[in-house]
Design a protein around this motif. Structure first.
Motif, mmCIF file in Angstrom:
data_model
loop_
_atom_site.group_PDB
_atom_site.id
_atom_site.type_symbol
_atom_site.label_atom_id
_atom_site.label_comp_id
_atom_site.label_asym_id
_atom_site.label_seq_id
_atom_site.Cartn_x
_atom_site.Cartn_y
_atom_site.Cartn_z
ATOM 1 N N GLY A 789 0.812 -1.201 0.000
ATOM 2 C CA GLY A 789 0.000 0.000 0.000
ATOM 3 C C GLY A 789 0.853 1.261 0.000
ATOM 4 O O GLY A 789 2.050 1.232 0.297
ATOM 5 N N TYR A 790 0.240 2.371 -0.342
ATOM 6 C CA TYR A 790 0.949 3.648 -0.375
ATOM 7 C C TYR A 790 -0.059 4.783 -0.288
ATOM 8 O O TYR A 790 -1.265 4.601 -0.509
ATOM 9 C CB TYR A 790 1.797 3.775 -1.644
ATOM 10 C CG TYR A 790 1.013 3.651 -2.927
ATOM 11 C CD1 TYR A 790 0.472 4.771 -3.557
ATOM 12 C CD2 TYR A 790 0.823 2.414 -3.516
ATOM 13 C CE1 TYR A 790 -0.249 4.660 -4.727
ATOM 14 C CE2 TYR A 790 0.104 2.287 -4.692
ATOM 15 C CZ TYR A 790 -0.437 3.407 -5.297
ATOM 16 O OH TYR A 790 -1.146 3.284 -6.455
ATOM 17 N N THR A 791 0.449 5.972 0.039
ATOM 18 C CA THR A 791 -0.391 7.159 0.174
ATOM 19 C C THR A 791 0.166 8.275 -0.703
ATOM 20 O O THR A 791 1.366 8.573 -0.647
ATOM 21 C CB THR A 791 -0.442 7.639 1.637
ATOM 22 O OG1 THR A 791 -0.966 6.591 2.458
ATOM 23 C CG2 THR A 791 -1.333 8.864 1.769
ATOM 24 N N ILE A 792 -0.708 8.869 -1.503
ATOM 25 C CA ILE A 792 -0.309 9.948 -2.390
ATOM 26 C C ILE A 792 -1.003 11.239 -1.933
ATOM 27 O O ILE A 792 -2.218 11.273 -1.760
ATOM 28 C CB ILE A 792 -0.684 9.656 -3.855
ATOM 29 C CG1 ILE A 792 0.031 8.399 -4.344
ATOM 30 C CG2 ILE A 792 -0.370 10.845 -4.747
ATOM 31 C CD1 ILE A 792 1.538 8.534 -4.417
ATOM 32 N N ILE A 793 -0.206 12.298 -1.741
ATOM 33 C CA ILE A 793 -0.741 13.623 -1.391
ATOM 34 C C ILE A 793 -0.393 14.594 -2.512
ATOM 35 O O ILE A 793 0.774 14.737 -2.883
ATOM 36 C CB ILE A 793 -0.173 14.121 -0.056
ATOM 37 C CG1 ILE A 793 -0.540 13.163 1.090
ATOM 38 C CG2 ILE A 793 -0.702 15.526 0.252
ATOM 39 C CD1 ILE A 793 0.009 13.576 2.437
ATOM 40 N N ASP A 794 -1.423 15.234 -3.054
ATOM 41 C CA ASP A 794 -1.245 16.243 -4.099
ATOM 42 C C ASP A 794 -1.857 17.559 -3.635
ATOM 43 O O ASP A 794 -2.750 17.583 -2.781
ATOM 44 C CB ASP A 794 -1.927 15.815 -5.405
ATOM 45 C CG ASP A 794 -1.344 14.535 -5.981
ATOM 46 O OD1 ASP A 794 -0.166 14.249 -5.717
ATOM 47 O OD2 ASP A 794 -2.079 13.825 -6.694
ATOM 48 N N ALA A 795 -1.405 18.652 -4.218
ATOM 49 C CA ALA A 795 -1.958 19.966 -3.882
ATOM 50 C C ALA A 795 -1.918 20.863 -5.117
ATOM 51 O O ALA A 795 -1.013 20.750 -5.957
ATOM 52 C CB ALA A 795 -1.177 20.612 -2.741
ATOM 53 N N THR A 796 -2.922 21.748 -5.217
ATOM 54 C CA THR A 796 -2.992 22.716 -6.307
ATOM 55 C C THR A 796 -3.365 24.079 -5.742
ATOM 56 O O THR A 796 -4.291 24.186 -4.927
ATOM 57 C CB THR A 796 -4.037 22.293 -7.355
ATOM 58 O OG1 THR A 796 -3.709 20.997 -7.867
ATOM 59 C CG2 THR A 796 -4.078 23.291 -8.499
#
Length: 848
Positions: A789-796
């Motif tokens: 498993g993994y966690t992706i954090i994005d921001a705009t």
């Protein structure tokens, strides 16, 4: 094509424009506070007619029609309303209620519909949301939508996976017509579409065969653009950006204008990137897994020394790793020109577009393979180079929408597209394999005049595809695919209940073909063998049909429930039927369902079968529950899909050698050799192990398309909370379970996801932060390995401002802020690539 023209001419001749007295309807649209809603859209149900409210929220409908019985009203940020008109009433005051969930009109269906008025789930990505999620591939653009994942063949090529299904089960369409590329036959073939210049992307989750035929048994992604303009609009949009993870540079422009009754459109884009940064050596985990498997079989000191040597080499490779995903650079460009002639009752328009893309294919290498006529020096010069692909597509379209005052037909929507597609795979400057697809499609939707409260559409569709693969990796022979279909969709409101029915019947023909160009690219021996085999392949004919029933019940204000049942049949694709060759994109030797396996002694053979191939049949039950008024809205979907005769690739346990013969690996052979040479037991065991390793490295595993019953079920949920005027919170999750009824799981099924989004709006700026956790996938198919498993954090961050009469948006995008080492379980390259490293992108958008 002739059938399409004849049917259109007959339609216009048999159902002429019949004049009648004008039916005038007028009114005002406001919100609950009494403020006028400007630019709201009013559609006359059952026709192509739609108008907009002025700045005071006022509208007037006055057309030469037999009758106007129902209006559909929509506006951004508000709930849709269906207004049933009353006899002799002319003026209406319509009040719209706000909604945290966007109601967006859908172009993918011939009847009026929106995301919350359909019995089956539809997702639409448009406006600012589309701009924020736009990526270089279609799969990466849509990968965070409910029920949608990405096949992720590295950053250069990925297509959408809908509820665990992709390839020939998910149709990619442009303005309702098949995109006409080769992305449905191989994950390394990029989808021939572009998202930087489009209006919206529509995703129909679940069977959409009623609208698009048997190739849409798993769903549809419909790209809606403005290449054939429907109105005169003076506008200019542009965007430029630069990304850090691969030195990516992108520019796009979208221009619309016109005069008198003629509208014009132009769009174009260019994108270029170098090799992508990745957070770790993508091959290390795969090597570690192989090393562990190898270790289990080692019993001798020689092998232990070999282990130490491998560990040393692995350590050296790790030290030499440059942080790049090799062979992932690409360059893409394209443009579209379009024009329409606007009529009093609709429009007729044409367009032409070209798309070019050159890109490396990560993990795609022929190793020590020599090309014909190549010297040792030439081979050494490009031995370490990866394979690159050059894709070119030319596409012409004709679109028209016409409204009639006719007792039988209220409108005619006509669509035609011709596509010329070519995909070349190149190594060391030499073209190894070329894929070509010349196709055309014609479609006519006859909108039926309302009868006893029922609205309907009759659809005629004809599609032809001439597909050809030439070269060493031509795993499927040239073939021609033809399909003709007719479908009927109808619906009626019974108070708060909308009932929908549909039926479609289709005829599909798959016929092997022989191209002179294909023969010229083969030597005489190969040509004779190929010609002899092609002569044995026979035309396959199928007659799939589909039927659907559903309802949407607005059981209380702001809530509705949708339930639908669809039985859909699918004809197998040409590659699923006729394949017989190495498919390097999947690192396997694929053999079509037209063959069957039999074993003679120690050898396995695959011969043509005379048995009739079955249709794939899906029985899909869907339940949707929605809340769309107030500060909190939500959508919850539960689906259960029982598929009979599911076509899938089965590992045969056979390996293909360089001459495309097949040798079956039998474990008892080693035991027999061991008994015959008992006095050299240690030596023989060691040699046999090395021989087996070399065989596995040099031969491709043989996979045979076979059929079995499968069950796919799952859940999708999304909650949106407008906590304040400037703050919106979103949480979502989806889950898919897919398995064969005779035991085992379907391959590359995406794991459970759980994520959220925070959107904060300021006076002139918007901040958007998203988090998505992908759980580990341990429900594995044969020969699959567990994916962590993994966690992706994005921001705009978007900042809006104006200058010299133009509106601008400066933006910053940050992706994978945690710099996660993330592998995609649904990818064929899971063990050889990762998601890109932490990246930042800056850019500027402008419009007037």
């Amino acid at each position: 094509m002739n059938k399409f023209v004849v049917s259109s001419v007959l339609t216009l001749a048999l159902f002429p424009h019949i004049s009648s007295a004008a039916h005038k309807v007028m009114g005002t649209i406001t919100d609950k506070s009494g403020n006028p809603v400007a630019n709201a859209k009013i559609e006359v149900h059952g026709s192509n007619l739609n108008i907009r409210t002025d700045e005071n929220g006022k509208f007037v409908v006055e057309e030469q029609m037999n009758h106007v019985d129902e209006l559909h009203v929509s506006a951004k940020g508000f709930n849709h309303q269906s207004i049933k008109l009353q006899q002799d009433k002319i003026e209406y005051n319509i009040v719209l209620t706000s909604s945290p969930i966007e109601h967006i009109d859908v172009y993918a269906t011939p009847l009026h519909g929106s995301t919350l008025e359909s019995a089956t789930p539809i997702t639409v990505l448009s406006d600012e949301d589309l701009k924020n999620k736009h990526a270089s591939t279609l799969g990466e653009t849509l990968k965070s939508e409910l029920g949608v994942h990405s096949s992720y063949y590295g950053p250069v090529s990925s297509s959408p996976i809908i509820r665990g299904l992709d390839g020939p089960r998910v149709m990619i369409a442009t303005n309702g017509l098949d995109v006409g590329d080769a992305s449905r036959v191989g994950p390394d073939h990029v989808v021939a579409t572009e998202t930087s210049t489009v209006k919206q992307i529509e995703v129909l989750r679940g069977p959409a065969t009623l609208f698009y035929g048997s190739g849409a048994i798993g769903g549809v992604v419909n790209i809606v653009d403005n290449r054939v303009p429907q109105e005169i609009e003076e506008s200019l949009e542009f965007q430029i950006s630069h990304g850090s993870v691969a030195e990516e540079k992108e520019a796009s422009v979208n221009f619309n204008t016109g005069f008198d009754n003629i509208a014009f459109h132009f769009d174009g884009f260019w994108r270029e990137n170098e090799n992508f940064d990745v957070p770790a050596n993508p091959n290390l985990e795969a090597e570690h897994e192989e090393h562990e498997e190898h270790e289990e079989h080692e019993e001798h000191e020689e092998h232990e020394e070999h282990e130490e040597h491998e560990e040393h080499e692995e350590h050296e490779e790790h030290e030499e790793f440059n942080g790049k995903l090799e062979n992932s650079a690409s360059e893409t460009s394209g443009f579209t020109l379009g024009s329409s002639y606007l009529l009093d009752n609709g429009f007729v328009g044409v367009s032409y577009g070209q798309l070019n893309r050159t890109y490396g294919i990560p993990g795609h290498s022929h190793g020590d393979e020599h090309h014909e006529g190549e010297t040792e020096a030439e081979h050494a010069a490009h031995g370490d180079e990866g394979v690159k692909a050059e894709m070119t597509q030319h596409r012409a379209q004709i679109l028209s929408e016409l409204s009639f005052a006719n007792p039988l037909i209220s409108g005619l929507n006509s669509k035609f597209a011709f596509t010329d597609y070519e995909h070349k795979e190149i190594e060391g400057g030499i073209v190894g394999t070329t894929f070509k697809n010349k196709s055309w499609q014609a479609r006519a939707d006859l909108l039926l005049t309302e009868f006893a409260g029922w609205h309907g559409a009759l659809t005629f569709d004809h599609k032809f595809s001439d597909f050809e693969a030439i070269g060493a990796e031509a795993f499927t022979p040239p073939s021609e695919s033809t399909s003709s279909s007719v479908g009927l969709l109808t619906e009626k409101h019974f108070g708060p209940v909308l009932v929908q029915f549909g039926v479609r019947t289709e005829r599909v023909e798959l016929e092997p073909s022989h191209h002179e160009e294909h023969a010229e690219n083969m030597d005489d021996h190969d040509h004779d063998d190929e010609h002899e085999e092609a002569a044995e392949l026979t035309k396959q004919t199928f007659s799939p049909s589909s039927i659907s029933a559903g309802l949407v019940w607005d059981f209380t204000p702001g809530y509705n429930v949708g339930i639908s049942y669809t039985r859909s049949e699918r004809a197998p694709s040409a590659s699923e039927v006729f394949s017989n060759g190495p498919h390097i994109g999947t690192n396997s030797f694929e053999i079509g369902a037209l063959y069957h396996k039999h074993v003679e002694g120690e050898e396995a053979h695959f011969d043509l079968s005379s048995e009739k191939l079955p249709l794939e049949a899906a029985n899909n039950l869907e339940l949707s529950f929605r809340k769309y008024e107030g500060d909190i809205g939500f959508v919850a979907n539960i689906f259960y899909n029982k598929i009979d005769n599911y076509y899938y690739l089965e590992n045969t346990g056979v390996f293909a050698d360089s001459d495309h013969a097949h040798e079956e690996h039998e474990e008892h052979e080693e035991h027999e050799e061991h008994e015959e040479h008992e006095e050299h037991e240690e030596h023989e065991e060691h040699e046999e192990h090395e021989e087996h390793e070399e065989h596995n490295e040099s031969g491709l595993p043989v996979y045979l398309f076979t059929t079995g019953d499968a069950t796919i079920y799952g859940f999708e949920g999304q909650v949106i909370w407008q906590t304040a005027a400037d703050l919106k919170l979103t949480a979502q999750t989806d889950f898919i379970r897919a398995k064969l009824d005779n035991g085992g799981n379907l391959p590359r099924i995406p794991p459970v996801r759980l994520g959220g989004n925070v959107e904060y709006t300021m006076d002139s700026a918007t901040l958007n932060v998203s988090v998505m956790h992908h759980f580990k996938q341990d429900k594995l198919a044969q020969l699959e390995t567990e994916t962590k498993g993994y966690t992706i954090i994005d921001a705009t961050y978007n900042h809006d401002f104006s200058y010299s009469g133009m509106d601008f948006t400066a933006f910053v995008k940050a992706k994978n802020l945690l710099d996660e080492e993330a592998r995609i379980h649904s990818s064929f390259l899971k063990n050889t690539t990762l998601l890109p490293s932490r990246s930042f992108e800056i850019g500027l958008r402008g419009q007037f």
